[in-house]
Design a protein around this motif. Structure first.
Motif, PDB file in Angstrom:
ATOM      1  N   ILE A  43       0.731  -1.385  -0.599  1.00 58.25           N
ATOM      2  CA  ILE A  43      -0.047   0.285   0.543  1.00 58.25           C
ATOM      3  C   ILE A  43       0.841   1.142   0.206  1.00 58.25           C
ATOM      4  N   LEU A  48       0.573   2.189  -6.611  1.00 54.57           N
ATOM      5  CA  LEU A  48      -0.760   2.214  -6.078  1.00 54.57           C
ATOM      6  C   LEU A  48      -1.364   3.739  -5.619  1.00 54.57           C
ATOM      7  N   ALA A  49      -0.478   4.719  -5.530  1.00 57.06           N
ATOM      8  CA  ALA A  49      -1.012   5.946  -4.881  1.00 57.06           C
ATOM      9  C   ALA A  49      -1.400   6.710  -6.369  1.00 57.06           C
ATOM     10  N   SER A  77      -4.995   2.631  -4.190  1.00 55.94           N
ATOM     11  CA  SER A  77      -4.820   2.488  -2.505  1.00 55.94           C
ATOM     12  C   SER A  77      -6.101   2.946  -1.615  1.00 55.94           C
ATOM     13  N   LYS A  81      -7.658  -0.276   0.679  1.00 56.19           N
ATOM     14  CA  LYS A  81      -7.991  -0.029   2.275  1.00 56.19           C
ATOM     15  C   LYS A  81      -9.321  -0.511   2.675  1.00 56.19           C
TER      16      LYS A  81
END
Length: 236
Positions: A43, A48-49, A77, A81
């Protein structure tokens, strides 16, 4: 005949079974593959950002079909989450995320990729798809659609190496008498060919309506999944 290609796999942690970064030559995309236990490491990755498409899946060892969820996020991300803490998504053991190294994917692009992947998964019927709804294709300019289809093709070439082979049709090659396998028993007529993916049963083959007592539980689950997905159909 399949076209040869090269895949570059980078292991940031140095662990063969850890997080993997997968790239293909002459492709702007990048795939990030990780296990649920490696979520906290994954993460934090920059890939993933940003905008991307992802697949959550398990790898059943009992012969049953994998369970798969396909989604998109901008950034990815935040969506991951929410899935990580969602008990309804507790099935997944592995994830693969695809984004663009040059950050060229926008919201419409990833929605297009999500829709096409869900459609392909439903067409191939090789998994238990967790997506409740069929995401619609967004409106894209003809040139953008062509570019996104090209991105999708490269993405699909990497997925089997990430441990998820549910989108490609097996290459049965030229069906000759030498590589054909026949089963004729108890009024059942079935035919298969041997490929690099294993034995592929051909369309039109028959299976018994009755489930034998000696059939292992793993194959009973496999058979049930094939019936559920419509690969096996009751006729007569």
């Amino acid at each position: 005949m399949a076209t040869p290609y090269s895949i570059r796999i980078f292991l940031p942690s140095g662990e063969p079974n850890g997080l993997r970064i997968m790239e293909r030559a002459n492709w702007t995309g990048v795939g990030v593959v990780f296990s649920r236990s490696g979520f906290q490491e994954a993460i934090r990755r920059g890939e993933l950002a940003q905008a991307g498409v992802y697949l959550l899946f398990d790898r059943p060892e009992d012969g049953s079909l994998p369970t798969v969820y396909i989604g998109e996020g901008d950034p990815v991300s935040e969506r991951l989450k929410s899935h990580y803490s969602d008990p309804k998504k507790a099935f997944w053991e592995f994830a693969v995320v695809f984004s663009a190294k040059d950050k060229s994917l926008n919201k419409a692009h990833i929605q297009y990729l999500e829709s096409r992947l869900v459609s392909l998964a439903k067409e191939r019927k090789l998994c238990r798809l967790e997506n409740g709804n069929m995401p619609q294709l967004p409106s894209l300019a003809e040139s953008d659609q062509a570019d996104t289809e090209l991105f999708l093709g490269y993405l699909r070439s990497i997925l089997p190496l990430a441990g998820l082979d549910i989108f490609e049709k097996p290459n049965v090659g030229k069906r000759t008498q030498a590589n054909r396998l026949h089963l004729r028993s108890r009024k059942i007529d079935a035919e298969a060919v041997q490929t690099s993916e294993g034995f592929v049963v051909l369309a039109g083959s028959q299976a018994s309506m009755d489930e034998a007592d000696y059939l292992p539980d793993s194959w009973k689950r496999r058979r049930a999944a094939l019936l559920e997905n419509g690969v096996l159909k009751r006729e007569g």
